[in-house]
Design an enzyme around this catalytic site. Structure first.
Site, PDB file in Angstrom:
ATOM      1  N   ASP A   1      25.510 -18.858  32.681  1.00  0.00           N
ATOM      2  CA  ASP A   1      23.998 -19.156  33.093  1.00  0.00           C
ATOM      3  C   ASP A   1      23.976 -19.519  34.736  1.00  0.00           C
ATOM      4  OD1 ASP A   1      21.383 -18.643  32.537  1.00  0.00           O
ATOM      5  OD2 ASP A   1      21.539 -20.061  30.846  1.00  0.00           O
TER       6      ASP A   1
ATOM      7  N   GLU B   1      22.881 -16.919  39.226  1.00  0.00           N
ATOM      8  CA  GLU B   1      22.093 -16.365  40.193  1.00  0.00           C
ATOM      9  C   GLU B   1      22.573 -16.809  42.295  1.00  0.00           C
ATOM     10  OE1 GLU B   1      20.879 -15.474  36.729  1.00  0.00           O
ATOM     11  OE2 GLU B   1      20.487 -17.093  37.682  1.00  0.00           O
TER      12      GLU B   1
ATOM     13  N   ASP C   1      16.303 -13.291  30.225  1.00  0.00           N
ATOM     14  CA  ASP C   1      15.275 -14.198  28.657  1.00  0.00           C
ATOM     15  C   ASP C   1      14.315 -13.173  28.505  1.00  0.00           C
ATOM     16  OD1 ASP C   1      16.896 -16.267  29.368  1.00  0.00           O
ATOM     17  OD2 ASP C   1      15.327 -17.361  30.066  1.00  0.00           O
TER      18      ASP C   1
END
Length: 788
Positions: free
Chosen positions: A443, A446, A522
């Site tokens: 998670d 990026e 999300d």
């Protein structure tokens, strides 16, 4: 950083108090200041185009065409893929390629073309280069699929990397797909799409772009044929797509178009031509075969941000068991870490985590851990201290450690573009394995900024190894998550060589499938979010990442019972079937939505368990062919324009057509059928395609249709493998594959091929092998006879 960014920065960490908010704002200013001093100013630029054609250098598979101000390398590989590289760009080095560039096709030669141009003719494609640098990609029959106009560069007068732009034309009837995870797909209509992996900072819907996993991969489908184009450049960029228009007669069509603008990096691309199946096969041969997840990862997985304790995990698991609901994995989010520090455990709330993991595993339930790349910058933190000793963390141009603010507070980041750092990080998963975890969810990789969402927490001037080439975050950003996934996959495979690693990552790039899969991130709770989650799965599959799925029922808010159930029914037919909820979303167990929803959710779970052998087969088929589990309806009929525009249903392998309910209050829906005979699996009624039919969609189920002649491996009532055979159309045959997984290890699976045919008034099923035809190895149940 404007006032709006400041407010969002403080709000994003508001629960941590004012001090955390101050640190967040300070980190944002540090990043801006680093870029101001560490990146070259743009200054004056010189524009450049290729110029007129000059001499050529023939070579294996093509050659190099020289122009007045550039040169173009054309190479046709033995697998039929075409490489195009300007200004001396070569296929390697590349983070997308699985290994070395494939060998050139010795039969493809560079030869003169009309009007002073050149061409390369291969078995499946013809490439022509005009005297001013336009490149046409055509079918062997000479029908143009794509034209790249002469590129244009803008280079700083003081030197340094230049930006560039490439305009392309496609057929007027062409439709665009791909570009990674896009919420507005799967068909990408005209508009601008950014190529920069991004956390939007809030639950997203269909209109949000970009998202966590972008990649410059376009799949273009037209009457004349299908082709894939991949621009192998990881820099920031934008793609502007324009769909064409067909006129009233010949010569009046307006072609579709694509305009790609990149902030730097090489201008190089791969193009693959053929049927959708062949295109994905060649793409997988270039970028790597998809990893096969362990069989349990194809079952149902439950996650929640906020389990809070071992007792709560046991409560949820017991709830599934007491209600007869299959469960294969439980995900622990950051709340099981010690103050959000990676590779740690909160001993107060999870005092005996290995014991818990062992108890669950005996019941067939596996634990999955979240892993973030951020390492809290605090002496005494074992990972931080070890990373300092390894010189593993990203630094700026002056050699100082780069720090950002995320969940763990002030943090540093490993440079996953360095092989030594990947090996060090991969070794850290020994702690997770010792705690009893079987899988890993990456998670915030990026990597996410908690200061200004939409930007990286690392400044663009941050330095990266880039595997010996050296460079900055402008080039490394989009491949950061990919390299983290590689580190985990290779580390776990070395630490636990007897089992297949299970790694899935929120961010990544072309080639991510080599190490695992991804999930939607999300996605917003609501009917638009439900539709967006399907778009992401279909689009990612067409980019070569077959294993993915959404947060079932959305990340935020409180779904209605109907929305939860419809999302749950869709998720039961997607590769990654995982319920999840954010920190403020409350509980999402099926029994929380009432007795009726529980009854229908149980049916969906049992159907997923029944189809598990089919999902295992699809996983191995994906590894061997690159074909995604979830395929658009046009997969076998790309010439069918109606199917090209249909994004509300999909094919699950070759055998099943799934038509999820994506709107509230629906108890009947229209379904577009590809050609052939299809059976409603609930009623066994037969429908003839191509065409549109109305099918019942009661709250208890979503429409699922089986292709006539399909042979599906399913789990029988006794738990053993059975063959579900759908009667072929009269005068035709059918068939299917069964891949019997050798377990969750590396043993070579057994592949069985079956054929179904009519013999008089009976359907006969036979197994084909090297020694001839013989009886099936499993019980057979023929369906569809009553609906004819």
């Amino acid at each position: 950083m404007d006032g709006r960014d400041l407010v969002r920065s403080v709000m994003s960490v508001g629960s941590a108090g004012a001090a955390q908010g101050v640190r967040t704002v300070r980190a944002a200013w540090r990043r801006r200041r680093a870029d101001a001093s560490g990146l070259p100013t743009r200054g004056a630029e010189r524009a450049r185009v290729p110029g007129a054609v000059g001499d050529v250098e023939p070579g294996p598979g093509g050659g190099v065409v020289h122009f007045g101000r550039s040169r173009l390398r054309v190479l046709v590989a033995v697998n039929g893929a075409v490489f195009l590289g300007w200004d001396g760009a070569a296929p390697e080095p590349s983070y997308a390629l699985a290994g070395r560039c494939p060998e050139p096709d010795p039969r493809a030669v560079l030869e003169p073309d009309k009007d002073g141009g050149w061409r390369v003719v291969a078995e499946r494609v013809t490439v022509t280069v005009s005297r001013h640098g336009a490149v046409d990609v055509c079918t062997p029959g000479g029908v143009r699929l794509r034209r790249d106009l002469p590129p244009r560069w803008w280079e700083p007068s003081a030197g340094g990397p230049g930006r560039w732009m490439l305009r392309s034309e496609v057929a007027a009837d062409a439709r665009f797909f791909g570009l990674g995870g896009r919420a507005s797909g799967p068909r990408l209509r005209g508009g601008t799409y950014r190529l920069w992996n991004t956390d939007p900072g809030r639950p997203f819907g269909p209109d949000d772009d970009p998202l966590y996993l972008t990649m410059p991969v376009q799949l273009v489908v037209a009457d004349a044929g299908t082709h894939l184009v991949f621009h192998d450049n990881s820099w920031d960029g934008t793609v502007v797509l324009r769909e064409g228009e067909e006129g009233a007669g010949s010569g009046h069509d307006r072609p579709g178009g694509s305009e790609l603008r990149m902030a730097g990096g090489p201008l190089r691309s791969w193009v693959v031509v053929g049927t959708p199946a062949r295109v994905l096969l060649v793409w997988a041969s270039l970028t790597g075969a998809p990893a096969v997840p362990p069989a349990w990862a194809l079952g149902h997985q439950h996650a929640r941000w906020g389990f809070g304790s071992e007792q709560e995990v046991r409560r949820v698991v017991t709830g599934y068991q007491e209600r007869g609901l299959p469960l294969d994995a439980v995900h622990l989010d950051v709340d099981h870490h010690d103050e959000h520090q990676v590779f740690t455990v909160d001993r107060d709330r999870f005092p005996k985590l290995p014991v818990l993991a062992d108890e669950l595993r005996r019941d067939g339930i596996h634990l999955v851990s979240v892993v973030d790349p951020a390492v809290r910058a605090a002496p005494g933190n074992a990972v931080y201290d070890g990373g300092l000793a390894e010189d593993a963390f990203v630094r700026d141009g002056s050699g100082q450690l780069v720090e950002g603010v995320v969940r763990a507070g002030e943090s540093v980041y490993p440079d996953f573009t360095h092989a030594r750092v990947r090996a060090w990080w991969g070794g850290l998963y020994a702690e997770r394995l010792a705690q009893g975890f079987s899988g890993f969810r990456h998670d915030l990789n990026e990597p996410t900024s908690f200061t200004t969402f939409g930007e990286s927490t690392l400044p663009r001037s941050a330095r990266h190894a880039l595997d010996g080439r050296g460079g900055d975050h402008r080039e490394a950003h989009n491949v950061y998550g990919l390299c983290m996934a590689r580190a985990a996959y290779e580390g776990v495979r070395e630490l636990a060589p007897e089992q297949r690693p299970f790694v899935f990552s929120r961010s990544g790039w072309a080639g991510l499938q080599r190490y695992g899969g991804t999930w939607s991130g999300d996605v917003a709770t609501g009917w638009p979010g439900l539709r967006a989650s399907l778009s992401l799965v279909v689009g990612l599959g067409l980019c070569g990442v077959p294993y993915s799925g959404p947060d079932v029922s959305g990340f935020d808010g409180s779904p209605s019972p109907e929305l939860f159930l419809r999302w749950f029914q869709l998720g039961a037919h997607l590769p990654l079937f995982r319920t999840h909820a954010g920190p403020r979303a409350g509980r999402r167990e099926p029994w929380e939505f009432g007795a009726e929803v529980l009854t229908h959710a149980r049916a969906a779970l049992l159907e997923r368990r029944r189809l598990l052998p089919y999902f295992v087969t699809l996983a191995h088929v994906a590894r061997r062919t690159g074909a995604p589990y979830v395929r658009p309806l046009w997969w076998g009929s790309p010439e069918d324009r109606t199917l090209r525009d249909c994004g509300d249903a999909f094919l699950l392998g070759d055998a099943l057509l799934v038509a999820p309910v994506l709107d509230p209050g629906t108890d009947r829906r229209a379904v577009h059928l590809p050609r052939g005979l299809w059976y409603d699996t609930a009623t066994q009624r037969a429908y003839q395609g191509p065409g549109q039919v109305l099918v019942d969609a009661p709250l208890s189920r979503i429409p699922v249709l089986a292709r006539a002649g399909a042979v599906l491996p399913v789990r029988g009532e006794s738990g053993g493998l059975e063959l579900e055979v759908w009667a072929p159309a009269r005068g035709r045959t059918g068939g299917g594959l069964v891949v019997r997984d050798a377990g969750d290890g590396w043993g070579e699976p057994e592949i069985e091929r079956y054929v179904a045919r009519w013999e008089g008034r009976q359907v006969v099923v036979e197994r084909e092998g090297e020694d001839g035809v013989r009886e099936p190895s499993h019980p057979v149940r023929v369906r569809g006879l009553a609906g004819r």
